[in-house]
Write an enzyme that holds these catalytic residues in place. Sequence first.
Site, PDB file in Angstrom:
ATOM      1  N   ASP A  11      41.467  -6.218  26.518  1.00  0.00           N
ATOM      2  CA  ASP A  11      40.572  -7.240  25.993  1.00  0.00           C
ATOM      3  C   ASP A  11      39.971  -6.727  24.680  1.00  0.00           C
ATOM      4  OD1 ASP A  11      38.881  -9.585  26.062  1.00  0.00           O
ATOM      5  OD2 ASP A  11      37.258  -8.269  26.728  1.00  0.00           O
ATOM      6  N   LYS A  53      36.720 -20.402  24.290  1.00  0.00           N
ATOM      7  CA  LYS A  53      35.343 -20.734  23.924  1.00  0.00           C
ATOM      8  C   LYS A  53      34.975 -22.192  24.187  1.00  0.00           C
ATOM      9  CE  LYS A  53      34.987 -16.479  23.045  1.00  0.00           C
ATOM     10  NZ  LYS A  53      34.711 -15.636  24.228  1.00  0.00           N
TER      11      LYS A  53
END
Length: 270
Positions: A11, A53
Amino acid sequence: MMNRIHAVILDWAGTTVDFGSFAPTQIFVEAFRQAFDVEITLAEARVPMGLGKWQHIEALGKLPAVDARWQAKFGRSMSAADIDAIYAAFMPLQIAKVVDFSSPIAGVIDTIAALRAEGIKIGSCSGYPRAVMERLVPAAAEHGYRPDHWVATDDLAAGGRPGPWMALQNVIALGIDAVAHCVKVDDAALGISEGLNAGMWTVGLAVSGNEFGATWDAYQTMSKEDVAVRREHAASKLYAAGAHYVVDSLADLSGVIAHINARLAQGERP
C-alpha cells in the site's frame, strides 16, 4: 528457490509513505467542510480507509453519526450528487497536498533494498485515484522510493478494494508465477481483505498507518503505555480482517518474509 516469496505488494499512505496516513484523512475533513459546511472528525474519516475515494465518501455518509448530522442539516441522507460534489472538492485538495506527504516512512528504503537483494519484486497499489498517484509517485521517487509497479484505485474496470484486482494486476505486471508467492502489506483492514481475496499472504502494519493514527513526531514522544494501547487497538483490527501477521511497520518485514519462506518450504499456503 521457486518455493519462496517472489513479490511484495505494498500500500502507499501509512505503509510506505505518510506515517499515520494523514494526507487522505485530513482532506476528507476539509472536503466535507468546503462542499457542504458539514463537520466530520478525523477518526470518522479514518473508518473506511482503503476504499477508493468516491466509495470512501459514500461510506462516510452512511456512518450513523455523519448521517445524523447530514439529516439535521438537509432533512435527508447523502445522495450520489452530494458524493460527487464532495469528491469534486476532495480531488484538487488532495492533488495539491499529496506531495507534502510523499516522504518514505522510516525503514522503508532499507527494507526495499533488502527485499530486492533477495530477488523480490516490489509491487504497489493505492486507494488514491490515478490523478493523485501521478503526483505522489514521482514525488516519492525523489525521496528514493521507486516500486517496480503501481496501480491506482480507478485503473481497473472491476474496481478496487476489498476486491483482489489491484493486487492481481501487480502479479500480472510483475510476471509472478503464483499468488501464494506474494505478500500483500497494508495498514488498513480493507487492504488486508484485498490480499486475502487475491490468495496472498497478508501482513498488517499496526503503528505506521491509519489504525494507529499518529504523526511520526507524536509517536516519538508517546509514552510506552499509550503506544501499547494504540498498537493493540490497531493490531486487533488487522487480525480481525484476517492478517496472517501484524508488525509495527515495513521496517519489520524482512523477518516475516523469512518466516513465510520457511512455511512455503514446508508446503503451507496462505
